[in-house]
Motif scaffolding. Structure first.
Motif, short mmCIF file in Angstrom:
data_model
loop_
_atom_site.label_atom_id
_atom_site.label_comp_id
_atom_site.label_asym_id
_atom_site.label_seq_id
_atom_site.Cartn_x
_atom_site.Cartn_y
_atom_site.Cartn_z
N UNK A 1 -11.34 3.45 15.66
CA UNK A 1 -11.22 3.84 14.39
C UNK A 1 -9.53 4.38 14.32
N UNK A 2 -9.01 4.99 15.35
CA UNK A 2 -7.53 5.19 15.33
C UNK A 2 -6.69 3.90 15.22
N UNK A 3 -7.35 3.03 16.14
CA UNK A 3 -6.43 1.56 16.11
C UNK A 3 -6.64 1.02 14.49
N UNK A 4 -7.95 1.11 14.14
CA UNK A 4 -8.09 0.32 12.71
C UNK A 4 -7.22 1.29 11.89
N UNK A 5 -7.06 2.38 11.73
CA UNK A 5 -6.25 3.22 10.94
C UNK A 5 -4.73 2.56 10.91
N UNK A 6 -4.19 2.38 12.09
CA UNK A 6 -2.85 1.97 12.22
C UNK A 6 -2.66 0.59 11.73
N UNK A 7 -3.73 -0.17 12.12
CA UNK A 7 -3.55 -1.40 11.24
C UNK A 7 -3.56 -1.42 9.73
N UNK A 8 -4.46 -0.75 9.27
CA UNK A 8 -4.46 -0.43 7.84
C UNK A 8 -3.04 0.07 7.31
N UNK A 9 -2.35 1.08 7.86
CA UNK A 9 -1.17 1.66 7.57
C UNK A 9 -0.18 0.37 7.54
N UNK A 10 -0.27 -0.49 8.38
CA UNK A 10 0.60 -1.48 8.64
C UNK A 10 0.49 -2.82 7.61
N UNK A 11 -0.64 -2.92 7.32
CA UNK A 11 -0.94 -3.84 6.21
C UNK A 11 -0.66 -3.42 4.75
N UNK A 12 -0.60 -2.06 4.63
CA UNK A 12 -0.44 -1.48 3.08
C UNK A 12 0.96 -0.86 2.90
N UNK A 13 2.00 -0.83 4.01
CA UNK A 13 3.21 -0.20 3.83
C UNK A 13 4.07 -1.17 4.31
N UNK A 14 5.42 -0.77 4.05
CA UNK A 14 6.42 -1.71 4.27
C UNK A 14 7.40 -1.60 5.31
N UNK A 15 8.02 -2.32 6.07
CA UNK A 15 9.14 -1.98 7.18
C UNK A 15 8.54 -2.11 8.48
N UNK A 16 7.46 -2.90 8.58
CA UNK A 16 6.78 -3.28 10.10
C UNK A 16 7.54 -4.76 10.54
#
Length: 284
Positions: A173-188
């Protein structure tokens, strides 16, 4: 334009789709793909776009990735076919005009001596050469241990070949949350995130945590990698997978599944789940 999640019928893929929905991404803006779309019918029922994608069948990929803006490429499980499958998916993402691909690699993929590392490193290199990308170098899953709790409690011991190596495991769940952040925010774009839990542990410390949670004495049995592979095959694990897992433990003994980067905590904006919390959740 859409966010595409591959392997959405798998445990990490499912959790990533849920994390995207929780972050407010409209269901119609998410494309969940799987080789077997009957396994993700529940997502379709909630308005998520569901498409069939089989990396071994390149002709299935253009339609699956059509309109993709950002794509999460979850690494496949068949190790000897992994690089070829990933290259087909990356080529299809290029053809679809994706602006960013996030790839679930492994911790320290460029320096790890684990047998799993070369396939991840080769995928990273191929992806970097073709698309704006971000590497999500996931550490070990806490569920790799909590799923074994019935057997551990029955036998009274946690066995492994990781020795005194420190393991920065986190929940899916923590890894999935990180993926969701990267997919929905800029600067990665161009970033490499070494992802692991805040609270590293040795196998002996994990055995102590299981003892504390259950009130039963759980010993830690330290084995060689060969002996651990034999134990796994004796328990019904296919021989090839058993050797991969035992070799991963050998790498862990050299701290190759340890990170103090803090990347996972920063991405998800909160502390990661602790081993004790994961054990308690699995015992409920």
């Amino acid at each position: 334009m859409s966010i595409v999640v591959t392997a959405a019928s798998g445990q990490l893929g499912r959790l990533t789709v849920e994390a995207l929905l929780n972050r407010g991404v409209p269901a119609s803006g998410i494309v969940a793909t799987s080789r077997d779309i009957t396994r993700i019918k529940d997502f379709a029922d909630r308005g998520v776009v569901v498409r069939r994608a089989d990396f071994a069948e390149p002709d299935s990929l253009p339609a699956a990735f059509e309109g993709a803006d950002r794509l999460l490429l979850i690494s496949t499980t068949t190790v000897n076919e992994r690089v070829a499958n990933h290259r087909r998916a990356i080529d299809a993402a290029v053809a679809a005009g994706a602006s960013l691909v996030a790839y679930t690699s492994m911790l320290r993929a460029d320096t790890s001596t684990a047998s799993l590392a070369p396939t991840h490193s080769a995928t990273e290199e191929y992806l970097r050469e073709r698309l704006p990308s971000v590497m999500l170098r996931n550490g070990w899953y806490l569920e790799n241990y909590t799923s074994q709790l019935p057997q551990v409690l029955q036998g009274g011991a946690l066995a492994g070949a990781a020795g005194q190596g420190r393991i920065s495991a986190a929940t899916r769940a923590d890894y999935a949350d990180a993926a969701a952040v990267v997919l929905t925010t800029d600067g990665h774009d161009g970033k490499v995130y070494e992802l692991g839990g805040d609270e590293a542990f040795t196998l002996a410390e994990l055995a102590t945590a299981i003892s504390a949670a259950t009130g039963r004495r759980i010993d830690c049995t330290h084995l060689t990698a060969d002996a651990f592979a034999q134990l796994l095959t004796g328990a019904g694990v296919p021989a090839e997978l058993a050797h991969v897992l035992a070799d991963a433990d050998r790498a862990m003994s050299q701290d190759e599944m340890f990170t103090d980067s803090g990347d996972l905590r920063r991405l998800i904006g909160r502390p990661t789940a602790t081993p004790a919390e994961a054990i308690a959740a699995a015992l409920r």
